[in-house]
Design a protein around this motif. Sequence first.
Motif, PDB file in Angstrom:
ATOM      1  N   UNK A 133      31.377  20.521  35.158  1.00  0.00           N
ATOM      2  CA  UNK A 133      31.807  20.748  36.534  1.00  0.00           C
ATOM      3  C   UNK A 133      33.075  22.394  36.004  1.00  0.00           C
ATOM      4  N   UNK A 134      33.086  22.728  35.399  1.00  0.00           N
ATOM      5  CA  UNK A 134      34.095  23.609  34.759  1.00  0.00           C
ATOM      6  C   UNK A 134      33.263  24.482  35.029  1.00  0.00           C
ATOM      7  N   UNK A 135      33.127  24.851  34.049  1.00  0.00           N
ATOM      8  CA  UNK A 135      31.642  26.123  33.018  1.00  0.00           C
ATOM      9  C   UNK A 135      30.563  26.451  34.590  1.00  0.00           C
ATOM     10  N   UNK A 136      30.359  27.321  35.470  1.00  0.00           N
ATOM     11  CA  UNK A 136      29.900  28.000  35.818  1.00  0.00           C
ATOM     12  C   UNK A 136      27.923  27.805  35.242  1.00  0.00           C
ATOM     13  N   UNK A 137      27.275  27.701  35.478  1.00  0.00           N
ATOM     14  CA  UNK A 137      26.247  27.747  34.175  1.00  0.00           C
ATOM     15  C   UNK A 137      25.333  29.235  34.779  1.00  0.00           C
ATOM     16  N   UNK A 138      25.333  29.349  35.735  1.00  0.00           N
ATOM     17  CA  UNK A 138      24.681  30.850  36.391  1.00  0.00           C
ATOM     18  C   UNK A 138      25.265  31.691  36.411  1.00  0.00           C
ATOM     19  N   UNK A 139      26.475  31.744  36.491  1.00  0.00           N
ATOM     20  CA  UNK A 139      27.782  33.417  35.978  1.00  0.00           C
ATOM     21  C   UNK A 139      27.711  33.382  34.299  1.00  0.00           C
ATOM     22  N   UNK A 140      26.809  35.181  34.449  1.00  0.00           N
ATOM     23  CA  UNK A 140      27.204  35.729  33.284  1.00  0.00           C
ATOM     24  C   UNK A 140      27.997  36.518  32.537  1.00  0.00           C
ATOM     25  N   UNK A 141      28.211  36.439  31.150  1.00  0.00           N
ATOM     26  CA  UNK A 141      29.528  37.090  30.912  1.00  0.00           C
ATOM     27  C   UNK A 141      29.860  38.116  31.331  1.00  0.00           C
ATOM     28  N   UNK A 142      31.035  38.789  31.250  1.00  0.00           N
ATOM     29  CA  UNK A 142      31.622  39.976  31.397  1.00  0.00           C
ATOM     30  C   UNK A 142      30.651  41.647  30.490  1.00  0.00           C
ATOM     31  N   UNK A 143      30.267  42.511  30.700  1.00  0.00           N
ATOM     32  CA  UNK A 143      29.744  43.260  29.383  1.00  0.00           C
ATOM     33  C   UNK A 143      31.415  43.820  28.998  1.00  0.00           C
ATOM     34  N   UNK A 144      31.260  43.277  28.396  1.00  0.00           N
ATOM     35  CA  UNK A 144      32.783  44.353  26.835  1.00  0.00           C
ATOM     36  C   UNK A 144      32.450  45.505  26.566  1.00  0.00           C
ATOM     37  N   UNK A 145      33.549  46.609  26.476  1.00  0.00           N
ATOM     38  CA  UNK A 145      32.858  47.446  26.633  1.00  0.00           C
ATOM     39  C   UNK A 145      32.443  48.636  26.658  1.00  0.00           C
ATOM     40  N   UNK A 146      31.402  48.082  27.830  1.00  0.00           N
ATOM     41  CA  UNK A 146      30.116  48.572  28.378  1.00  0.00           C
ATOM     42  C   UNK A 146      30.478  50.311  29.135  1.00  0.00           C
ATOM     43  N   UNK A 147      32.378  50.026  29.990  1.00  0.00           N
ATOM     44  CA  UNK A 147      32.137  50.613  30.855  1.00  0.00           C
ATOM     45  C   UNK A 147      34.124  50.650  30.773  1.00  0.00           C
ATOM     46  N   UNK A 148      34.722  51.770  30.972  1.00  0.00           N
ATOM     47  CA  UNK A 148      36.435  51.799  31.076  1.00  0.00           C
ATOM     48  C   UNK A 148      37.080  50.871  32.339  1.00  0.00           C
ATOM     49  N   UNK A 149      38.359  50.681  32.562  1.00  0.00           N
ATOM     50  CA  UNK A 149      38.591  50.128  33.872  1.00  0.00           C
ATOM     51  C   UNK A 149      39.607  51.104  33.725  1.00  0.00           C
ATOM     52  N   UNK A 150      39.654  51.884  35.469  1.00  0.00           N
ATOM     53  CA  UNK A 150      40.601  52.304  36.065  1.00  0.00           C
ATOM     54  C   UNK A 150      41.330  51.279  37.017  1.00  0.00           C
ATOM     55  N   UNK A 151      42.383  51.458  37.167  1.00  0.00           N
ATOM     56  CA  UNK A 151      43.647  51.537  37.483  1.00  0.00           C
ATOM     57  C   UNK A 151      43.773  51.576  38.964  1.00  0.00           C
ATOM     58  N   UNK A 152      43.569  50.747  40.339  1.00  0.00           N
ATOM     59  CA  UNK A 152      43.553  52.416  41.387  1.00  0.00           C
ATOM     60  C   UNK A 152      44.703  51.350  42.354  1.00  0.00           C
ATOM     61  N   UNK A 153      45.848  51.798  42.621  1.00  0.00           N
ATOM     62  CA  UNK A 153      46.858  51.420  43.840  1.00  0.00           C
ATOM     63  C   UNK A 153      46.651  50.953  44.824  1.00  0.00           C
ATOM     64  N   UNK A 154      45.785  51.825  45.493  1.00  0.00           N
ATOM     65  CA  UNK A 154      45.069  51.487  47.200  1.00  0.00           C
ATOM     66  C   UNK A 154      44.222  50.248  47.392  1.00  0.00           C
ATOM     67  N   UNK A 155      44.817  49.371  47.945  1.00  0.00           N
ATOM     68  CA  UNK A 155      44.279  48.413  48.178  1.00  0.00           C
ATOM     69  C   UNK A 155      44.052  47.737  49.231  1.00  0.00           C
TER      70      UNK A 155
END
Length: 158
Positions: free
Chosen positions: A51-73
Motif C-alpha cells: 500500500x505505501x510504496x508507489x511502484x510506478x513512481x521513479x526516484x528523483x534524480x540526485x545531483x542532476x540539477x541545482x535547486x533554486x528557491x523562489x519566494x514567489x507563490x
Amino acid sequence: MLSDPAHRFKVRKNAEQLNLTGVCIFHPLFNMVYVEGASKFIRNYKRLMLHRIDWTDPARARGAEEVEIDNNDDEAGPPERANNSTVATGEDGVPQVVSLENNRCDLVWEGQLRERAFNNFKPKTCPNDSAAREVLGTKIAGYWDQAKNFKPEDEELF
C-alpha cells in the motif's frame, strides 16, 4: 520490477529495520521478496509493500540539477515528471530507460513456517530459474515456482 534504485533501497532497508530475514531475488522477468519474522513486523512490511510504496513512481534524480528557491507563490508549483521511467544499467554497462508504468507488488503466499530459512536479509541477482531455486534452498524452492506461475486476479468483473 525492482529496477528503480529507490525501490530496492526501501525493500532492503525496511526489512533490515524490522529485523526480518529473507531474500530479495532479482530475475530478468520478475523479482521475488521472501521475508520471515515476527507477525507484527511482517504485518508492517506487508502494508509497506502493498500500500505505501508507489511502484510506478521513479526516484528523483540526485545531483542532476541545482535547486533554486523562489519566494514567489504565484507559480503553479513544482514541475511534473514527463513520464514514469527510471534509468537502469544493462548487462553491458550501458544505461537503459526502464518504464515503471506496469510495476506492481502482489502477495503470492502468506503463512507460518516452523523455522527460519535465512539468518539475515540479503539481495541476490539470479540470471536464471535454477540459480533462484539454489538461493532459496531445497525447503522453500517451491515458492519460486509458485511466484513464477502466479496470475493476479482480475480487478474488473464482467
